[in-house]
Design a protein around this motif. Structure first.
Motif, PDB file in Angstrom:
ATOM      1  N   THR A  12       0.848  -0.929  -0.046  1.00  0.00           N
ATOM      2  CA  THR A  12      -0.030   0.186  -0.160  1.00  0.00           C
ATOM      3  C   THR A  12       0.930   0.962  -0.210  1.00  0.00           C
ATOM      4  OG1 THR A  12      -1.950  -1.014   1.603  1.00  0.00           O
ATOM      5  CG2 THR A  12      -2.302   0.992   1.422  1.00  0.00           C
ATOM      6  N   TYR A  13       0.149   1.947  -0.764  1.00  0.00           N
ATOM      7  CA  TYR A  13       1.506   3.453  -0.951  1.00  0.00           C
ATOM      8  C   TYR A  13       0.153   4.507  -0.318  1.00  0.00           C
ATOM      9  CZ  TYR A  13       4.107   1.864  -4.941  1.00  0.00           C
ATOM     10  OH  TYR A  13       5.205   1.008  -5.249  1.00  0.00           O
ATOM     11  N   ARG A  14       0.492   4.949   1.289  1.00  0.00           N
ATOM     12  CA  ARG A  14       0.397   6.639   1.214  1.00  0.00           C
ATOM     13  C   ARG A  14       0.683   7.934   0.746  1.00  0.00           C
ATOM     14  NH1 ARG A  14       1.014   2.775   4.217  1.00  0.00           N
ATOM     15  NH2 ARG A  14      -0.270   1.363   5.715  1.00  0.00           N
ATOM     16  N   LYS A  53       3.059  -3.799 -11.584  1.00  0.00           N
ATOM     17  CA  LYS A  53       4.159  -4.496 -11.883  1.00  0.00           C
ATOM     18  C   LYS A  53       5.694  -4.375 -11.364  1.00  0.00           C
ATOM     19  CE  LYS A  53       3.417  -3.762 -16.747  1.00  0.00           C
ATOM     20  NZ  LYS A  53       2.145  -2.954 -16.713  1.00  0.00           N
ATOM     21  N   THR A  54       5.720  -3.011 -11.426  1.00  0.00           N
ATOM     22  CA  THR A  54       6.802  -2.458 -11.063  1.00  0.00           C
ATOM     23  C   THR A  54       6.835  -2.757  -8.941  1.00  0.00           C
ATOM     24  OG1 THR A  54       6.664  -0.919 -12.874  1.00  0.00           O
ATOM     25  CG2 THR A  54       8.371  -0.487 -10.906  1.00  0.00           C
ATOM     26  N   THR A  55       6.124  -2.316  -8.884  1.00  0.00           N
ATOM     27  CA  THR A  55       5.687  -2.664  -7.447  1.00  0.00           C
ATOM     28  C   THR A  55       6.047  -3.749  -7.026  1.00  0.00           C
ATOM     29  OG1 THR A  55       3.901  -0.367  -7.447  1.00  0.00           O
ATOM     30  CG2 THR A  55       4.164  -2.214  -5.307  1.00  0.00           C
ATOM     31  N   ILE A  57       7.651  -6.077  -8.794  1.00  0.00           N
ATOM     32  CA  ILE A  57       9.402  -6.082  -9.426  1.00  0.00           C
ATOM     33  C   ILE A  57       9.945  -5.659  -8.212  1.00  0.00           C
ATOM     34  CG2 ILE A  57      11.240  -5.508 -10.379  1.00  0.00           C
ATOM     35  CD1 ILE A  57      10.269  -6.776 -12.658  1.00  0.00           C
ATOM     36  N   LYS A  58       9.595  -4.753  -7.396  1.00  0.00           N
ATOM     37  CA  LYS A  58      10.774  -3.763  -6.178  1.00  0.00           C
ATOM     38  C   LYS A  58      10.262  -4.369  -5.082  1.00  0.00           C
ATOM     39  CE  LYS A  58      11.072   0.840  -8.297  1.00  0.00           C
ATOM     40  NZ  LYS A  58      10.437   1.820  -8.226  1.00  0.00           N
ATOM     41  N   MET A  59       9.529  -5.272  -5.022  1.00  0.00           N
ATOM     42  CA  MET A  59       9.441  -5.857  -3.637  1.00  0.00           C
ATOM     43  C   MET A  59      10.255  -7.678  -3.415  1.00  0.00           C
ATOM     44  SD  MET A  59       5.806  -5.310  -1.728  1.00  0.00           S
ATOM     45  CE  MET A  59       4.660  -5.922  -4.294  1.00  0.00           C
ATOM     46  N   LEU A 170      13.862  -8.332 -15.294  1.00  0.00           N
ATOM     47  CA  LEU A 170      13.736  -6.977 -16.953  1.00  0.00           C
ATOM     48  C   LEU A 170      12.208  -6.332 -16.738  1.00  0.00           C
ATOM     49  CD1 LEU A 170      14.921  -8.731 -19.935  1.00  0.00           C
ATOM     50  CD2 LEU A 170      15.732  -6.200 -19.068  1.00  0.00           C
ATOM     51  N   ASP A 171      12.550  -4.581 -16.092  1.00  0.00           N
ATOM     52  CA  ASP A 171      10.556  -4.317 -15.987  1.00  0.00           C
ATOM     53  C   ASP A 171      10.906  -3.468 -17.606  1.00  0.00           C
ATOM     54  OD1 ASP A 171       8.339  -2.846 -14.961  1.00  0.00           O
ATOM     55  OD2 ASP A 171       9.512  -2.009 -13.946  1.00  0.00           O
ATOM     56  N   GLU A 172       9.365  -4.141 -18.583  1.00  0.00           N
ATOM     57  CA  GLU A 172       9.584  -2.965 -19.291  1.00  0.00           C
ATOM     58  C   GLU A 172      10.636  -3.021 -20.278  1.00  0.00           C
ATOM     59  OE1 GLU A 172       6.187  -2.083 -20.170  1.00  0.00           O
ATOM     60  OE2 GLU A 172       5.257  -2.306 -18.882  1.00  0.00           O
TER      61      GLU A 172
HETATM   62  P1  ADP Z   1       6.759   2.651 -14.659  1.00  0.00           P
HETATM   63  O1  ADP Z   1       6.508   3.460 -15.954  1.00  0.00           O
HETATM   64  O2  ADP Z   1       7.672   1.936 -14.800  1.00  0.00           O
HETATM   65  O3  ADP Z   1       5.366   2.223 -14.338  1.00  0.00           O
HETATM   66  P2  ADP Z   1       6.089   5.438 -13.428  1.00  0.00           P
HETATM   67  O4  ADP Z   1       6.336   5.973 -14.207  1.00  0.00           O
HETATM   68  O5  ADP Z   1       4.916   4.845 -13.362  1.00  0.00           O
HETATM   69  O6  ADP Z   1       6.812   3.767 -13.641  1.00  0.00           O
HETATM   70  O7  ADP Z   1       6.839   5.334 -12.260  1.00  0.00           O
HETATM   71  C1  ADP Z   1       8.225   6.267 -11.826  1.00  0.00           C
HETATM   72  C2  ADP Z   1       8.579   6.724 -10.404  1.00  0.00           C
HETATM   73  O8  ADP Z   1       7.397   7.438  -9.634  1.00  0.00           O
HETATM   74  C3  ADP Z   1       8.619   5.059  -9.320  1.00  0.00           C
HETATM   75  O9  ADP Z   1       8.967   5.280  -8.749  1.00  0.00           O
HETATM   76  C4  ADP Z   1       6.948   4.751  -8.702  1.00  0.00           C
HETATM   77  O10 ADP Z   1       7.330   4.110  -7.848  1.00  0.00           O
HETATM   78  C5  ADP Z   1       6.402   6.357  -8.528  1.00  0.00           C
HETATM   79  N1  ADP Z   1       5.465   6.793  -8.895  1.00  0.00           N
HETATM   80  C6  ADP Z   1       4.389   6.075  -9.815  1.00  0.00           C
HETATM   81  N2  ADP Z   1       3.145   6.147  -9.568  1.00  0.00           N
HETATM   82  C7  ADP Z   1       3.057   7.159  -8.963  1.00  0.00           C
HETATM   83  C8  ADP Z   1       2.515   8.095  -7.860  1.00  0.00           C
HETATM   84  N3  ADP Z   1       0.780   8.144  -7.929  1.00  0.00           N
HETATM   85  N4  ADP Z   1       2.449   8.774  -7.341  1.00  0.00           N
HETATM   86  C9  ADP Z   1       3.935   9.046  -6.208  1.00  0.00           C
HETATM   87  N5  ADP Z   1       4.963   8.531  -7.054  1.00  0.00           N
HETATM   88  C10 ADP Z   1       4.537   7.224  -8.256  1.00  0.00           C
END
Ligand code: ADP
Ligand code: ADP
Length: 237
Positions: A12-14, A53-55, A57-59, A170-172
């Motif tokens: 969860t992101y706050r 997906k990125t979240t 991978i990062k975990m 490999l992320d995207e």
């Molecule tokens: P990706 O293209 O891999 O999905 P993003 O461009 O969405 O990556 O995100 C780039 C960075 O910004 C990452 O570190 C991500 O965790 C962060 N990020 C993505 N969405 C948000 C958001 N809504 N609020 C704050 N940070 C974000």
């Protein structure tokens, strides 16, 4: 033997939203993901932007601590055994930062090999193998600033493999590269899988996942929606 096992991973992101009336919001980016990736497998995480997906991978690569749940990579816990995990993984993300533009590809790889502690005696051979794998043999003495987007991305992959990781995230990889470059990139990834490296690839291109991956997990809204081979997914769609 499993290269990656995730159990009920959540994150969860706050964060805050709104400028005039800022309020706190919670974003459930990943909501209970289970994954089993076998050693040597080329596994795809397929989903649209914002799917988680990125979240995820990062975990798995220890850059982000899960809100709950657990995961092991190469048998080591991603929270309590980060050093063991980091030693065994490589991470390449879609962005293009971190290469030295004024240096040649060869000098970039030499620099990072030194930084990653690749023994001097092994560097030359390892770099040669990697240039071959990513299709940059013959171009390695050119400055990176003259490289195309696809060539740079392949150089990023070579860099991510210098320390001979067991698992590559490999992320995207093909984001922002043209179709010809994307084809070369897919060849590189397939060649990598053939060396026995486990690959976890994220993409939002079904065709890419279908062509490359042994198995695919479809992710949307932070949850795995379906999992199987490309054939299995098509027959259940
Ligand atoms: P990706 O293209 O891999 O999905 P993003 O461009 O969405 O990556 O995100 C780039 C960075 O910004 C990452 O570190 C991500 O965790 C962060 N990020 C993505 N969405 C948000 C958001 N809504 N609020 C704050 N940070 C974000
Ligand atoms: P994907 O890689 O599939 O595009 P992400 O994992 O980057 O998805 O993002 C999943 C969700 O979490 C999205 O809604 C995104 O905006 C949000 N998010 C990602 N990183 C952050 C962050 N650092 N802060 C707040 N929200 C984020």
């Amino acid at each position: 033997a499993l290269a990656i096992e995730a159990r009920d991973l959540r994150r969860t992101y706050r964060t805050r939203t709104g400028w005039l009336n800022p309020r706190r919001v919670e974003i459930d980016a990943v909501r209970g993901v289970d994954l089993d990736v076998r050693r040597g497998e080329l596994f795809g995480l397929l989903g649209p932007n914002g799917a988680g997906k990125t979240t995820t991978i990062k975990m798995l690569n220890t850059l982000l601590i899960p809100s709950s749940g657990s995961a092991r990579v190469c048998g080591f816990d991603v929270v309590s055994q980060t050093r063991e995990v980091r030693r065994r993984i490589g991470y390449v993300f879609g962005g293009d930062r971190g290469l030295y533009d004024r240096l040649s590809a060869l000098d970039n790889l030499r620099y990072f090999a030194e930084l990653y502690g690749v023994p001097a005696a092994r560097q030359k051979r390892r770099i040669g193998e990697l240039l071959e794998l990513v299709g940059l043999t013959g171009r390695e003495r050119e400055r990176v600033e003259g490289y195309s987007r696809g060539m740079r991305q392949r150089l990023h992959i070579a860099r991510g493999l210098l320390h001979e990781p067991e698992v590559l995230f490999l992320d995207e990889p093909s984001i922002g590269v043209d179709p010809v470059a994307a084809r070369e990139l897919r060849n590189t990834v397939a060649g990598l899988a053939a060396t026995g490296t486990t690959v976890l690839l994220t993409t939002h291109y079904m065709a890419e996942a279908e062509e490359l991956c042994d198995r695919i997990a479809v992710i949307a809204g932070g949850e795995i929606q379906a999992l199987g081979t490309a054939d299995e997914l098509k027959h259940h769609a």
